[in-house]
Scaffold this active site. Sequence first.
Site, short mmCIF file in Angstrom:
data_model
loop_
_atom_site.label_atom_id
_atom_site.label_comp_id
_atom_site.label_asym_id
_atom_site.label_seq_id
_atom_site.Cartn_x
_atom_site.Cartn_y
_atom_site.Cartn_z
N ASP A 217 34.13 -24.94 -5.50
CA ASP A 217 34.76 -25.70 -4.41
C ASP A 217 35.77 -26.66 -5.00
OD1 ASP A 217 33.36 -28.56 -4.79
OD2 ASP A 217 31.85 -27.00 -5.08
N ASP A 219 35.53 -30.04 -4.48
CA ASP A 219 34.90 -31.34 -4.33
C ASP A 219 35.20 -31.91 -2.94
OD1 ASP A 219 33.15 -33.22 -5.47
OD2 ASP A 219 34.81 -34.53 -6.00
#
Length: 260
Positions: A217, A219
Amino acid sequence: MNDRPQPRADIGVFGGTGFYTLTEDAESVEVATAWGPPSAPVTIAAFGSEDPVRVAFLPRHGTGHRLPPHRVNYRANVDAMRQLGVRALVSPFAAGSLRPEIRPGDFVVCDQIVDRTWGRASTFHDEFEDVPVHVAFNEPYDRRLRRVLLDAASEAGVTAHDGGTVVVVNGPRFSSRAESRWHRDAGWHVVNMTQSPEAPLAMEAGIPFAGIALVTDYDAGLDEDPDVEPVNQEAVFAVFAANLHKIRRLLDAAIPGLAA
């Protein structure tokens, strides 16, 4: 009384989020430590036919991912690997990217670490019995192991960034947008919840250590791209599961070199 000798292994591997078994054809081993039980029984399997390499595997979060990052018994986990005699310890982990060029599905073979955790037992030395023991930690990740992993990534056809700083947060919550921006502005590359105290404990135990981030991802998002959604648990597990085969390919390619 059990007089059976302690099994031995050449390489140790810690499994992270979504990575709970290395192979089905493995021997389960109970290892007792002075720090209590490790997260789960260790499994040991032989890889290769001509000159087999024995690999010990331990899922750091335990069976069924029952242990959050701040409750993992890191000392017991590392000490179990030490008792098994591993000459290299490899630590795959899920991570959030702090850089637009480091994308979900990429790997980062880290070379530096910043510890922002608290309340964790991060040393084997609760007191100095004979003399003070302060280990050097300027190079937390072993250079030779990093090179082996990067070469293995190229052989396995997966994208792996050479070097990067992982900032370790306590969890289990994810970062706020302000925290994530702070980490990026500091020049760090990925964020994780478990690399510390694994890395310093391995250093104290005298085991060469390498960490491989699998990016799941971005974050808390990217300021320059408002369309990037902040991380959530479902996305992390989904991306990790979709890329688990890459970790297995990379490790398969790396095992002979790691044992050298």
